[in-house]
Enzyme design. Structure first.
Site, PDB file in Angstrom:
ATOM      1  N   ASN A 229      59.470  87.560  43.660  1.00 28.98           N
ATOM      2  CA  ASN A 229      60.431  88.000  42.641  1.00 28.98           C
ATOM      3  C   ASN A 229      61.122  89.311  42.982  1.00 28.98           C
ATOM      4  O   ASN A 229      62.154  89.630  42.406  1.00 28.98           O
ATOM      5  CB  ASN A 229      59.753  88.052  41.273  1.00 28.98           C
ATOM      6  CG  ASN A 229      59.608  86.649  40.723  1.00 28.98           C
ATOM      7  OD1 ASN A 229      60.536  85.846  40.827  1.00 28.98           O
ATOM      8  ND2 ASN A 229      58.445  86.327  40.185  1.00 28.98           N
TER       9      ASN A 229
ATOM     10  N   SER B 268      54.299  86.918  37.024  1.00 26.29           N
ATOM     11  CA  SER B 268      55.399  86.908  37.990  1.00 26.29           C
ATOM     12  C   SER B 268      55.701  88.287  38.532  1.00 26.29           C
ATOM     13  O   SER B 268      56.428  88.419  39.514  1.00 26.29           O
ATOM     14  CB  SER B 268      56.678  86.405  37.313  1.00 26.29           C
ATOM     15  OG  SER B 268      56.500  85.147  36.756  1.00 26.29           O
TER      16      SER B 268
HETATM   17  N1  LIG Z   1      58.606  80.017  34.237  1.00 25.69           N
HETATM   18  C1  LIG Z   1      58.470  80.193  35.524  1.00 25.69           C
HETATM   19  O1  LIG Z   1      59.285  79.720  36.331  1.00 25.69           O
HETATM   20  C2  LIG Z   1      57.283  80.953  36.045  1.00 25.69           C
HETATM   21  C3  LIG Z   1      56.964  80.880  37.414  1.00 25.69           C
HETATM   22  C4  LIG Z   1      55.842  81.572  37.884  1.00 25.69           C
HETATM   23  C5  LIG Z   1      55.089  82.334  37.015  1.00 25.69           C
HETATM   24  N2  LIG Z   1      55.432  82.393  35.677  1.00 25.69           N
HETATM   25  C6  LIG Z   1      54.594  83.213  34.802  1.00 25.69           C
HETATM   26  O2  LIG Z   1      53.711  82.348  34.109  1.00 25.69           O
HETATM   27  C7  LIG Z   1      53.422  82.893  32.814  1.00 25.69           C
HETATM   28  C8  LIG Z   1      53.756  81.852  31.751  1.00 25.69           C
HETATM   29  O3  LIG Z   1      55.123  81.494  31.894  1.00 25.69           O
HETATM   30  P1  LIG Z   1      55.684  80.142  31.222  1.00 25.69           P
HETATM   31  O4  LIG Z   1      57.028  79.927  31.846  1.00 25.69           O
HETATM   32  O5  LIG Z   1      54.654  79.065  31.250  1.00 25.69           O
HETATM   33  O6  LIG Z   1      55.875  80.647  29.723  1.00 25.69           O
HETATM   34  P2  LIG Z   1      55.954  79.755  28.396  1.00 25.69           P
HETATM   35  O7  LIG Z   1      56.729  80.580  27.441  1.00 25.69           O
HETATM   36  O8  LIG Z   1      56.412  78.365  28.709  1.00 25.69           O
HETATM   37  O9  LIG Z   1      54.399  79.634  27.957  1.00 25.69           O
HETATM   38  C9  LIG Z   1      53.615  80.723  27.572  1.00 25.69           C
HETATM   39  C10 LIG Z   1      52.497  80.168  26.696  1.00 25.69           C
HETATM   40  O10 LIG Z   1      51.577  81.230  26.433  1.00 25.69           O
HETATM   41  C11 LIG Z   1      51.109  81.064  25.102  1.00 25.69           C
HETATM   42  N3  LIG Z   1      50.590  82.353  24.662  1.00 25.69           N
HETATM   43  C12 LIG Z   1      51.262  83.503  24.414  1.00 25.69           C
HETATM   44  N4  LIG Z   1      50.399  84.477  24.054  1.00 25.69           N
HETATM   45  C13 LIG Z   1      49.162  83.923  24.086  1.00 25.69           C
HETATM   46  C14 LIG Z   1      47.856  84.408  23.825  1.00 25.69           C
HETATM   47  N5  LIG Z   1      47.653  85.675  23.444  1.00 25.69           N
HETATM   48  N6  LIG Z   1      46.807  83.552  23.965  1.00 25.69           N
HETATM   49  C15 LIG Z   1      46.993  82.262  24.341  1.00 25.69           C
HETATM   50  N7  LIG Z   1      48.210  81.744  24.600  1.00 25.69           N
HETATM   51  C16 LIG Z   1      49.281  82.565  24.477  1.00 25.69           C
HETATM   52  C17 LIG Z   1      52.339  80.610  24.330  1.00 25.69           C
HETATM   53  O11 LIG Z   1      52.009  79.981  23.107  1.00 25.69           O
HETATM   54  C18 LIG Z   1      52.978  79.651  25.338  1.00 25.69           C
HETATM   55  O12 LIG Z   1      52.533  78.319  25.158  1.00 25.69           O
HETATM   56  C19 LIG Z   1      54.232  84.194  32.722  1.00 25.69           C
HETATM   57  O13 LIG Z   1      53.431  85.265  33.108  1.00 25.69           O
HETATM   58  C20 LIG Z   1      55.340  83.973  33.727  1.00 25.69           C
HETATM   59  O14 LIG Z   1      55.859  85.181  34.215  1.00 25.69           O
HETATM   60  C21 LIG Z   1      56.493  81.717  35.182  1.00 25.69           C
END
Ligand SMILES: NC(=O)c1ccc[n+]([C@@H]2O[C@H](COP(=O)([O-])OP(=O)(O)OC[C@H]3O[C@@H](n4cnc5c(N)ncnc54)[C@H](O)[C@@H]3O)[C@@H](O)[C@H]2O)c1
Length: 368
Positions: free
Chosen positions: A231, A154
């Site tokens: 963002n 993000s």
């Molecule tokens: N939540 C949002 O609205 C949103 C929107 C756009 C982008 N993002 C981006 O997407 C990414 C994920 O966000 P999310 O909301 O899905 O987070 P989340 O916390 O729901 O999921 C993250 C996942 O990554 C896994 N993980 C962590 N470290 C790991 C590793 N070393 N190897 C494999 N898996 C690993 C965790 O177990 C978890 O299941 C982030 O970079 C976030 O900034 C989020």
């Protein structure tokens, strides 16, 4: 419903294409995508896997460091497809095909050869620079030479992530890295923001754009600056709403309702923060502040306190609003913040919605 098929070439076969021989030069970059890997099976990763299979029709291999999170995510795909069938949006056969193209990785890491046939890997792990850097180094080691290495970050600099895409044998794959920023919930939100790193090869950018469009998304392109377009504009707005709550300008309901009904926003900023994840919001503000050195991006103290307390929003059952029947202890309080986390009717709680379900997916035992 068919489950856990091998990472088959069903998508390719469906389009009548023959298997591609994997080129051995980093110059022979892929220009078409048949096999996708998603790293991270959280709310974003599962949504990306689902749309890649359902709309783009490609084979998807998904991995997570937490086996329980991975199986929860795959179970959620089943639930989602069941609902689509019930609503008449998909036939049973179509749902089976979508599901059969998505496979959970056997290993928690990228080792073991499962990723040797991937055209595009989309990293969607937690918003942490060291965690993502380790993933990119691993992707550079384990993906075939033609593959694209994309990040759903993000806010983190793509040029910085690209610099970590160096394989164990020293091969620099920075030119194959691109930002591929989806929005939450992925099946519903129409946008993908593409972010080229300084090092990105134009072929990689063009192929990523083409694949985003195959996923049914509209693409915008942003320079690799903190927070990109989305963002850089959204997070200061959310942070300002939290600062307003801190300052006692209004209750959380009044702040959200003012923006919803007065400015025609589909949801208020505090509700939106809960849906995004307060940990993600904090990480993004920290990136904006650190990389610009501008104090206007200082994260609200309350935001940091909420994250320290484990109140991460919808995915942990509690944020500015409560999403869980289980009572949780109150967070640290500051004068003027009395109702910051009281229980109230969360916005948009219609059970069974694709988006609500996806957001709930984040209700996992392992938090970042
Ligand atoms: N939540 C949002 O609205 C949103 C929107 C756009 C982008 N993002 C981006 O997407 C990414 C994920 O966000 P999310 O909301 O899905 O987070 P989340 O916390 O729901 O999921 C993250 C996942 O990554 C896994 N993980 C962590 N470290 C790991 C590793 N070393 N190897 C494999 N898996 C690993 C965790 O177990 C978890 O299941 C982030 O970079 C976030 O900034 C989020």
């Amino acid at each position: 419903m068919q489950r856990f098929n091998a990472f088959t070439s069903s998508a390719r076969a469906a389009r009548g294409r023959s298997p591609r021989s994997v080129p051995h030069s980093a110059r022979s970059l892929t220009t078409s995508v048949d096999r996708v890997a998603v790293i991270g099976a959280g709310q974003m990763g599962i949504g990306i896997a689902y749309v890649a299979s359902k709309t783009a029709g490609v084979d998807v291999l998904i991995s997570d460091r937490s086996a329980s999170q991975l199986s929860k995510g795959l179970h959620f795909v089943d639930t989602l497809l069941g609902k689509e069938v019930k609503k008449g949006k998909l036939s049973n056969g179509e749902a089976d095909q979508v599901r059969s193209r998505i496979r959970g990785a056997r290993e928690n890491g990228l080792e073991g050869g499962e990723f040797a046939d991937v055209d595009l890997a989309i990293e969607a792990v937690s918003e942490s620079l060291p965690v993502k850097q380790a993933i990119f180094s691993s992707l550079a080691t384990h993906l075939p030479p033609h593959a694209i290495l994309a990040s759903n970050t993000s806010s983190i600099s793509l040029s910085t992530l690209a610099a970590s895409a160096v394989s164990q044998s020293g091969e620099n794959r920075a030119s194959q890295v691109v930002g591929f920023h989806f929005f939450n919930p992925v099946p519903v939100m129409k946008l993908v923001e593409l972010i080229p790193a300084l090092q990105t090869d134009p072929t990689v950018l063009a192929t990523a754009r083409e694949f985003a469009e195959r996923m049914g998304k509209t693409v915008t392109q942003s320079a690799d600056t903190p927070g990109f377009i989305s963002n850089r504009l959204l997070m200061p707005f959310i942070n300002e709403a939290i600062l307003a709550l801190e300052a006692g300008v209004g209750s959380k309901e009044d702040i959200d309702t003012t923006l919803k009904l007065g400015m025609n926003h589909p949801m208020g900023p505090l509700t939106l923060a809960d849906f995004i994840g307060l940990d993600t919001c904090l990480s993004i503000m920290e990136v904006l502040q650190r990389e610009t050195g501008d104090c206007k991006y200082r994260p609200a103290v309350l935001l940091g306190r909420m994250v320290s307390a484990g109140y991460l929003g919808k995915k942990s059952g509690r944020g500015f609003y409560n999403y869980d029947a289980t009572p949780v202890p109150p967070p640290p309080r500051k004068p003027g913040l009395e109702d910051a986390t009281e229980s109230p009717a969360p916005y948009g709680s219609s059970e069974g919605d694709v988006d609500i379900g996806l957001r709930r997916l984040g209700g996992k035992e392992e938090q970042q």
